[in-house]
Enzyme design. Structure first.
Site, PDB file in Angstrom:
ATOM      1  N   TYR A   2      12.376  76.431  14.556  1.00  0.00           N
ATOM      2  CA  TYR A   2      12.525  76.557  13.104  1.00  0.00           C
ATOM      3  C   TYR A   2      11.322  77.310  12.525  1.00  0.00           C
ATOM      4  O   TYR A   2      11.473  78.266  11.753  1.00  0.00           O
ATOM      5  CB  TYR A   2      12.631  75.166  12.451  1.00  0.00           C
ATOM      6  CG  TYR A   2      12.601  75.210  10.935  1.00  0.00           C
ATOM      7  CD1 TYR A   2      13.728  75.573  10.206  1.00  0.00           C
ATOM      8  CD2 TYR A   2      11.426  74.925  10.235  1.00  0.00           C
ATOM      9  CE1 TYR A   2      13.696  75.644   8.814  1.00  0.00           C
ATOM     10  CE2 TYR A   2      11.382  74.994   8.846  1.00  0.00           C
ATOM     11  CZ  TYR A   2      12.521  75.349   8.145  1.00  0.00           C
ATOM     12  OH  TYR A   2      12.476  75.417   6.772  1.00  0.00           O
ATOM     13  N   VAL A  16       9.628  69.983   0.417  1.00  0.00           N
ATOM     14  CA  VAL A  16      10.217  69.857  -0.915  1.00  0.00           C
ATOM     15  C   VAL A  16      11.111  68.606  -0.974  1.00  0.00           C
ATOM     16  O   VAL A  16      11.783  68.271   0.001  1.00  0.00           O
ATOM     17  CB  VAL A  16      11.054  71.112  -1.234  1.00  0.00           C
ATOM     18  CG1 VAL A  16      11.488  71.105  -2.690  1.00  0.00           C
ATOM     19  CG2 VAL A  16      10.268  72.377  -0.919  1.00  0.00           C
TER      20      VAL A  16
HETATM   21  C1  UD1 Z   1       9.212  70.730   8.057  1.00  0.00           C
HETATM   22  C2  UD1 Z   1       8.239  71.579   7.256  1.00  0.00           C
HETATM   23  C3  UD1 Z   1       8.801  71.847   5.880  1.00  0.00           C
HETATM   24  C4  UD1 Z   1      10.207  72.423   6.014  1.00  0.00           C
HETATM   25  C5  UD1 Z   1      11.078  71.428   6.744  1.00  0.00           C
HETATM   26  C6  UD1 Z   1      12.507  71.951   6.912  1.00  0.00           C
HETATM   27  C7  UD1 Z   1       6.003  71.033   8.069  1.00  0.00           C
HETATM   28  C8  UD1 Z   1       4.708  70.382   7.775  1.00  0.00           C
HETATM   29  N1  UD1 Z   1       6.955  70.903   7.135  1.00  0.00           N
HETATM   30  O1  UD1 Z   1       9.244  69.467   7.470  1.00  0.00           O
HETATM   31  O2  UD1 Z   1       7.975  72.773   5.201  1.00  0.00           O
HETATM   32  O3  UD1 Z   1      10.713  72.715   4.784  1.00  0.00           O
HETATM   33  O4  UD1 Z   1      10.522  71.252   8.022  1.00  0.00           O
HETATM   34  O5  UD1 Z   1      13.316  71.022   7.519  1.00  0.00           O
HETATM   35  O6  UD1 Z   1       6.197  71.663   9.074  1.00  0.00           O
HETATM   36  N2  UD1 Z   1      10.039  61.122   9.554  1.00  0.00           N
HETATM   37  C9  UD1 Z   1      10.049  59.756   9.775  1.00  0.00           C
HETATM   38  N3  UD1 Z   1      11.236  59.096   9.654  1.00  0.00           N
HETATM   39  C10 UD1 Z   1      12.403  59.725   9.344  1.00  0.00           C
HETATM   40  C11 UD1 Z   1      12.384  61.136   9.139  1.00  0.00           C
HETATM   41  C12 UD1 Z   1      11.166  61.794   9.254  1.00  0.00           C
HETATM   42  O7  UD1 Z   1       9.017  59.155  10.068  1.00  0.00           O
HETATM   43  O8  UD1 Z   1      13.447  59.060   9.264  1.00  0.00           O
HETATM   44  C13 UD1 Z   1       8.733  61.819   9.628  1.00  0.00           C
HETATM   45  C14 UD1 Z   1       8.739  63.046  10.530  1.00  0.00           C
HETATM   46  O9  UD1 Z   1       8.465  62.719  11.861  1.00  0.00           O
HETATM   47  C15 UD1 Z   1       7.625  63.879   9.877  1.00  0.00           C
HETATM   48  C16 UD1 Z   1       7.719  63.525   8.393  1.00  0.00           C
HETATM   49  O10 UD1 Z   1       8.452  62.313   8.336  1.00  0.00           O
HETATM   50  O11 UD1 Z   1       6.365  63.508  10.382  1.00  0.00           O
HETATM   51  C17 UD1 Z   1       8.438  64.558   7.571  1.00  0.00           C
HETATM   52  O12 UD1 Z   1       9.640  64.904   8.236  1.00  0.00           O
HETATM   53  P1  UD1 Z   1      10.756  65.815   7.584  1.00  0.00           P
HETATM   54  O13 UD1 Z   1      11.100  65.323   6.247  1.00  0.00           O
HETATM   55  O14 UD1 Z   1      11.843  65.992   8.590  1.00  0.00           O
HETATM   56  O15 UD1 Z   1      10.016  67.208   7.344  1.00  0.00           O
HETATM   57  P2  UD1 Z   1       9.047  68.105   8.272  1.00  0.00           P
HETATM   58  O16 UD1 Z   1       9.563  68.217   9.641  1.00  0.00           O
HETATM   59  O17 UD1 Z   1       7.638  67.673   8.038  1.00  0.00           O
END
Ligand code: UD1
Length: 308
Positions: free
Chosen positions: A143, A173
């Site tokens: 990605y 976002v």
């Molecule tokens: C990433 C990008 C973001 C992009 C997005 C698109 C980074 C820092 N951010 O977001 O700019 O727009 O991809 O999809 O690279 N998590 C949990 N429990 C859950 C779901 C997620 O703990 O049920 C954690 C994930 O492991 C992560 C954080 O929450 O550490 C955020 O996850 P998520 O909302 O999927 O976004 P990113 O992967 O950070």
């Protein structure tokens, strides 16, 4: 008043942007194949937009969508880091080839400017915080690689052909209409819906990873500025709140705002996950007077309300 195209206008970010552009008096066309976007997101504005249902990967469709357009807000993408790890080819085809198609059509059909939705993921695990735009790319997932390619093509098209492009690196976002249901949903809509329905959310890893979560209103405002500012052609700009919060802190804050004391379930870390993310937003401030108008706390309150 301009003729605007919002690709991915049926998605979370796109549908907010569509409403904003309409209320500013612009003509709005949407290109969406509704693979991750939804028709419901556009229901209230359907009579006021021109909808082209089609795929970015099809050059003919893209040319039809770009015809007569001055400003392109290229929001369409297959989001999600884990999705791209499971299926890199689809992420590449939509995010990379799709972007190249948009740029080619924009160049050939005389569009004035393309605002490209990039992502903070292009930084990967840079050792220094906050992340500034000149730091090297270290993408950790397909990605992120696809967003690096989109930025490079955008810059390239400005240098080679003089097409005005601006890449906005969105930092996580969130807001209303963000889909909580998909297997690849973002963390805030997942946590809120689970906490509101008495389920236990999952935290990947120790929860000490951090993010600079950005409320949708700030991102919409950044797009409007990027389309109109005289100094941003060919640039890459971080769009964030400049506030860092760990997942554990986010979880606690949501529990407090929703008034529950549910325990989360901790599971092993997610592959391809960035550890810490915090943006410097000085460049966007300086070049286009971007100032996030909604704080994280207020954004979370509004988002919870919208899910209730
Ligand atoms: C990433 C990008 C973001 C992009 C997005 C698109 C980074 C820092 N951010 O977001 O700019 O727009 O991809 O999809 O690279 N998590 C949990 N429990 C859950 C779901 C997620 O703990 O049920 C954690 C994930 O492991 C992560 C954080 O929450 O550490 C955020 O996850 P998520 O909302 O999927 O976004 P990113 O992967 O950070």
């Amino acid at each position: 008043m301009s003729n605007c195209l919002v690709t991915g206008g049926g998605g979370f970010i796109g549908s907010h942007l569509v409403r904003n552009l309409l209320s500013a008096g612009h003509n709005v066309r949407v290109l969406d194949n509704f693979s991750t976007g939804k028709r419901e997101n556009l229901i209230q504005v359907m009579d006021h937009i021109e909808l082209i249902e089609g795929d970015l990967r099809n050059m003919e469709t893209v040319r039809e969508a770009v015809k007569g357009i001055e400003l392109i807000f290229h929001q369409a993408a297959l989001p999600s880091v884990p999705r791209s790890i499971a299926d890199p080819l689809s992420s590449q085809a939509v995010n990379e080839v799709g972007t190249l198609n948009i740029l080619l059509a924009a160049r050939d059909m005389g569009a004035k400017r393309v605002v490209f939705a990039s992502s903070s993921s292009v930084y990967g695990n840079t050792p220094t915080l906050p992340k500034t735009e000149e730091m090297p790319y270290t993408p950790l997932s397909p990605y992120a690689v696809s967003k690096v390619a989109g930025e490079l093509y955008s810059k390239n098209f400005y240098q080679l052909y003089g097409l005005e492009t601006v890449s906005l690196r969105y930092f996580n976002v969130f807001g209303s209409r963000q889909d909580p249901a998909s297997q690849y949903a973002a963390v805030i809509p997942i946590f809120i819906t689970k906490l509101l329905t008495g389920q236990r959310p999952t935290i990947f890893g120790d929860g000490e990873q951090s993010r600079d979560f950005t409320y949708i209103r700030n991102v919409v405002e950044a797009n409007v500025l990027a389309a109109a500012s005289p100094n941003v052609a060919g640039e890459i700009l971080n769009i964030a709140t400049n506030q860092r919060i760990t997942l554990n802190q986010l979880y606690e804050q949501l529990c407090r705002l929703i008034n529950v004391d549910t325990e989360p379930v901790y599971v092993p870390p997610r592959e391809g996950d960035v550890r810490h993310s915090l943006a410097s937003i000085s460049k966007a401030k300086e070049l286009m007077d971007y100032r996030p108008s909604v704080t994280l706390e207020v954004g979370l309150e509004r988002t919870i309300k919208s899910f209730q």
